[in-house]
Every structure is written in C-alpha cells, then in structure tokens.
Design a protein around this motif. Structure first.
Motif, short mmCIF file in Angstrom:
data_model
loop_
_atom_site.label_atom_id
_atom_site.label_comp_id
_atom_site.label_asym_id
_atom_site.label_seq_id
_atom_site.Cartn_x
_atom_site.Cartn_y
_atom_site.Cartn_z
N GLY A 82 16.16 56.78 36.51
CA GLY A 82 14.92 56.14 36.97
C GLY A 82 14.25 56.89 38.11
N LEU A 83 14.93 57.85 38.71
CA LEU A 83 14.30 58.64 39.78
C LEU A 83 13.44 59.76 39.21
N SER A 84 13.70 60.13 37.96
CA SER A 84 12.95 61.24 37.35
C SER A 84 11.52 60.81 37.06
N ALA A 85 10.65 61.78 37.05
CA ALA A 85 9.26 61.50 36.67
C ALA A 85 8.86 62.55 35.65
N PRO A 91 13.57 65.78 42.88
CA PRO A 91 13.86 66.90 43.79
C PRO A 91 15.23 66.81 44.46
N LEU A 92 15.74 65.61 44.68
CA LEU A 92 17.08 65.50 45.26
C LEU A 92 18.14 65.98 44.26
N GLN A 93 17.94 65.65 42.98
CA GLN A 93 18.85 66.19 41.94
C GLN A 93 18.77 67.71 41.90
N GLU A 94 17.55 68.22 42.00
CA GLU A 94 17.38 69.69 41.97
C GLU A 94 18.10 70.32 43.15
N GLY A 100 24.95 73.90 44.55
CA GLY A 100 26.28 73.88 43.96
C GLY A 100 27.02 72.58 44.25
N ALA A 101 26.27 71.48 44.39
CA ALA A 101 26.89 70.19 44.75
C ALA A 101 27.31 69.40 43.51
N MET A 111 26.18 59.51 44.16
CA MET A 111 25.85 60.27 45.38
C MET A 111 24.33 60.35 45.56
N VAL A 112 23.65 60.72 44.48
CA VAL A 112 22.20 60.91 44.56
C VAL A 112 21.51 59.60 44.93
N LEU A 113 21.90 58.50 44.29
CA LEU A 113 21.24 57.22 44.55
C LEU A 113 21.53 56.73 45.97
N THR A 114 22.76 56.91 46.43
CA THR A 114 23.11 56.47 47.78
C THR A 114 22.32 57.28 48.81
#
Ligand code: FES
Ligand code: FES
Length: 162
Positions: A82-85, A91-94, A100-101, A111-114
């Motif tokens: 749901g964060l993607s557009a 951008p946080l996923q990118e 390398g996370a 992790m990304v959502l938190t």
C-alpha cells in the motif's frame, strides 16, 4: 461442540474497500494472508515477538498476529504494498535495496512499515532513536546496520525534499 461466532466487517485495505464475514476469533494476520491473499504481510512467531507481521492500522504500526479481525470494522489497513504508487516501490523500499538492507527479505515489510510510521511522527529522528523505534522488529540476516543506514538515508532525502 461450541458454535463459531461470525462477524461482519468493513474496512479499507491499501485504499480498497473490503467487506467480509470472518470468524470472530481470527486475527488480522490470518484474514490478510489466508482470506485475502495479502502475502506481503509475513507470518513469523505468531505471538507478538518478532514484528514480522507488522501492518499499519489507522496509520499506527501493529503486530497483526495480535489484533482480532473484529477490531478491523471501520479501520484503515496499510501493508507494504500500500505504500507503492503507480506500481513503483516506495522511496523507503528503494533505500533498503540501495543500502543492502534486504537479504532474505522476510523482515523487510515490517521494518519498512515501522520505519515509515515512525519517521512520519519524528522526521528528524537520530540513528539511536531509529534503532529504538525498530527494536521490536527482528532481522536474522543483516545485523541491522544496513537497515539503519537505509532508514537514515531516506529520512535525509525527505528532509531535503527529494
Ligand atoms: S508474527 Fe506477529 S509478531 Fe511475530
Ligand atoms: S533480511 Fe532476512 S530476516 Fe531480515
């Protein structure tokens, strides 16, 4: 034999309205994965310890394995998808990929959502504050340093308006 109680719930999942009949004892995690096929939500310990199943419930991170489905009525649920557009990663996923996370990727949605929710409230968070904010999300692969690098880099991009 005890009768199962069914409840009717209406909620928003990643911007789409959903209406479902569910067993009252089911968890949000079970409804998302087993009933709706929302497989970007991962299932780990199933007892509120690992943070793998984190989703945003009305904008706040929760362990979906600890939330009963009945609580969903009228709520807004956001998963990492749901964060993607426009089909593009957030951008946080990118930043996670760039730094390398992501190794096995199992902890990544939580992790990304938190991190996303925390930075919305604390855009100038220090690395130590970010470390504490992510303390409930366990990663078996990365050693956490690269995850913190990614979250810090994203926070800097946001503060610079990129
Ligand atoms: S699966 Fe929910 S906290 Fe571990
Ligand atoms: S990348 Fe494998 S558990 Fe975190």
């Amino acid at each position: 034999m005890r009768e199962r109680t069914r409840v009717s719930i209406s909620f928003e999942l990643n911007g789409t309205h959903r209406h479902l009949e569910v067993d009252a004892h089911r968890t949000l995690l079970s409804v998302l994965r087993d009933q709706l096929g929302t497989l970007d939500v991962k299932e780990g310990c199933d007892e509120g310890v690992c943070g793998t199943c984190t989703v945003l419930l009305d904008g706040r991170p929760v362990s979906s394995c600890l939330v009963l489905a009945a609580r969903l009525d009228g709520a807004r649920v956001t998963t990492m998808a749901g964060l993607s557009a426009d089909g593009r990663p957030h951008p946080l996923q990118e930043a996670f990929v760039r730094h390398g996370a992501v190794q096995c990727g199992f902890c990544t949605p939580g992790m990304v959502l938190t991190a996303y929710a925390y930075l919305r409230q604390h855009p100038a968070a220090t690395r130590e504050e970010l470390r504490r904010a992510l303390a409930g999300n366990l990663c078996r692969c990365t050693g956490y340093a690269k995850i913190l690098d990614a979250v810090e880099a994203y926070a800097r991009e946001v503060s610079l308006g990129r």
